[in-house]
Structure formats: C-alpha cells, structure tokens
Design a protein around this motif. Sequence first.
Motif, short mmCIF file in Angstrom:
data_model
loop_
_atom_site.label_atom_id
_atom_site.label_comp_id
_atom_site.label_asym_id
_atom_site.label_seq_id
_atom_site.Cartn_x
_atom_site.Cartn_y
_atom_site.Cartn_z
N HIS A 69 0.84 -1.20 0.00
CA HIS A 69 0.00 0.00 0.00
C HIS A 69 0.88 1.26 0.00
N GLN A 107 -8.89 -9.11 8.45
CA GLN A 107 -8.79 -7.66 8.24
C GLN A 107 -7.38 -7.20 8.59
N THR A 109 -5.68 -3.45 9.23
CA THR A 109 -5.90 -2.01 9.34
C THR A 109 -4.56 -1.31 9.20
N ARG A 111 -2.49 2.28 9.34
CA ARG A 111 -2.56 3.58 10.01
C ARG A 111 -1.41 4.47 9.51
N HIS A 130 -5.48 7.23 -1.18
CA HIS A 130 -5.42 5.92 -0.53
C HIS A 130 -6.28 4.90 -1.29
N HIS A 131 -7.42 5.32 -1.78
CA HIS A 131 -8.27 4.43 -2.57
C HIS A 131 -7.55 3.99 -3.84
N HIS A 134 -4.88 1.53 -2.95
CA HIS A 134 -5.45 0.22 -2.65
C HIS A 134 -5.79 -0.53 -3.94
N ALA A 146 -9.96 -7.98 4.20
CA ALA A 146 -10.36 -6.58 4.13
C ALA A 146 -9.17 -5.72 4.53
N VAL A 148 -8.27 -1.88 5.53
CA VAL A 148 -8.89 -0.63 5.96
C VAL A 148 -7.78 0.38 6.22
N ALA A 150 -7.11 3.59 8.28
CA ALA A 150 -7.68 4.34 9.39
C ALA A 150 -7.05 5.73 9.46
#
Length: 150
Positions: A69, A107, A109, A111, A130-131, A134, A146, A148, A150
């Motif tokens: 990411h 998941q 997450t 940060r 960020h989208h 991803h 998943a 995420v 944050a």
Amino acid sequence: MATFTAELSWSLREGEDFARGRYSRGHALGFDGGITLPGSASPHVVGKWAVTEAVDPEEMLTAALSSCHMLSFLHVARLAGFVAASYRDRAEGILEQIAPGRRAVTQVTLRPRITWEGAAPDAERLAHLHHEAHEACFIANSVRTAVVVA
C-alpha cells in the motif's frame, strides 16, 4: 509477467518428537535479494513451539499489505503532484475463526502517517489517493482480507 521466489528451510532437531507435535516451528526464509529471515508459526497458534523472535506468516501478510500500500500510495501521490517526505505505518492484522477448524486474517488495518514537502492533500484528496493506492496494490488485489485505512 514476473516470477518471485522464496526459499524455506526447516528440520527436526535432536530430542524433538514430531509425532506428538513437540517440535520447533522455527525455520529460515530466504529471498532472492540475498536476505534470510527467521520464520516461525505464531505463538498465538502453537504456543511454546513458536520462535517468538521470528516473523510469522500472519505478520508477513500484514507487513506485505502495508508495504505494498505504501509503495502504491507513494506512486499515486507523486503522479498527483504531491511530495511525500516520510511515511510511517503501524499495521494490524486480525486473525479470526471463519468456520470450525478454519482461521483467516480477516482484516488488516493500516494507520499511515505521512509528512509532506510543500502542499499537502486535503482530507478528501488524501482518501482518494489511498483508494487509488489500494486499487493498484498487487498484494491487496491478491487476497480476500479486508484492508482498511484508518
């Protein structure tokens, strides 16, 4: 197309009892760049038979998603005209039971904490970056977990 390799090496140690499950899960993981890391099952999974100083598969998956990411994010941020000066993340993977006798990292997450040189994206633009990251991340595209931010 690209091919990636990893070499794994494990052996039973003197005095261990394989048939009774009393053996170290410690092993070596070698990568094509020449680095070797100590690997093990997670202490959460095998208790005292884990090597706590080694990296486990769940940590590696969490780290792979975080790293991919970040690399994707830096690329899309650069293309959008922003200059990232630093990027830090404290990613967290969650291992859960998904069916009787089956567990999965369900998941991860992320940060991320990013510092910028010059103009920084506003909250909406940052979320969009960020989208995009991803969507571009090879590892995120390879798993059902998943992810995420944050």
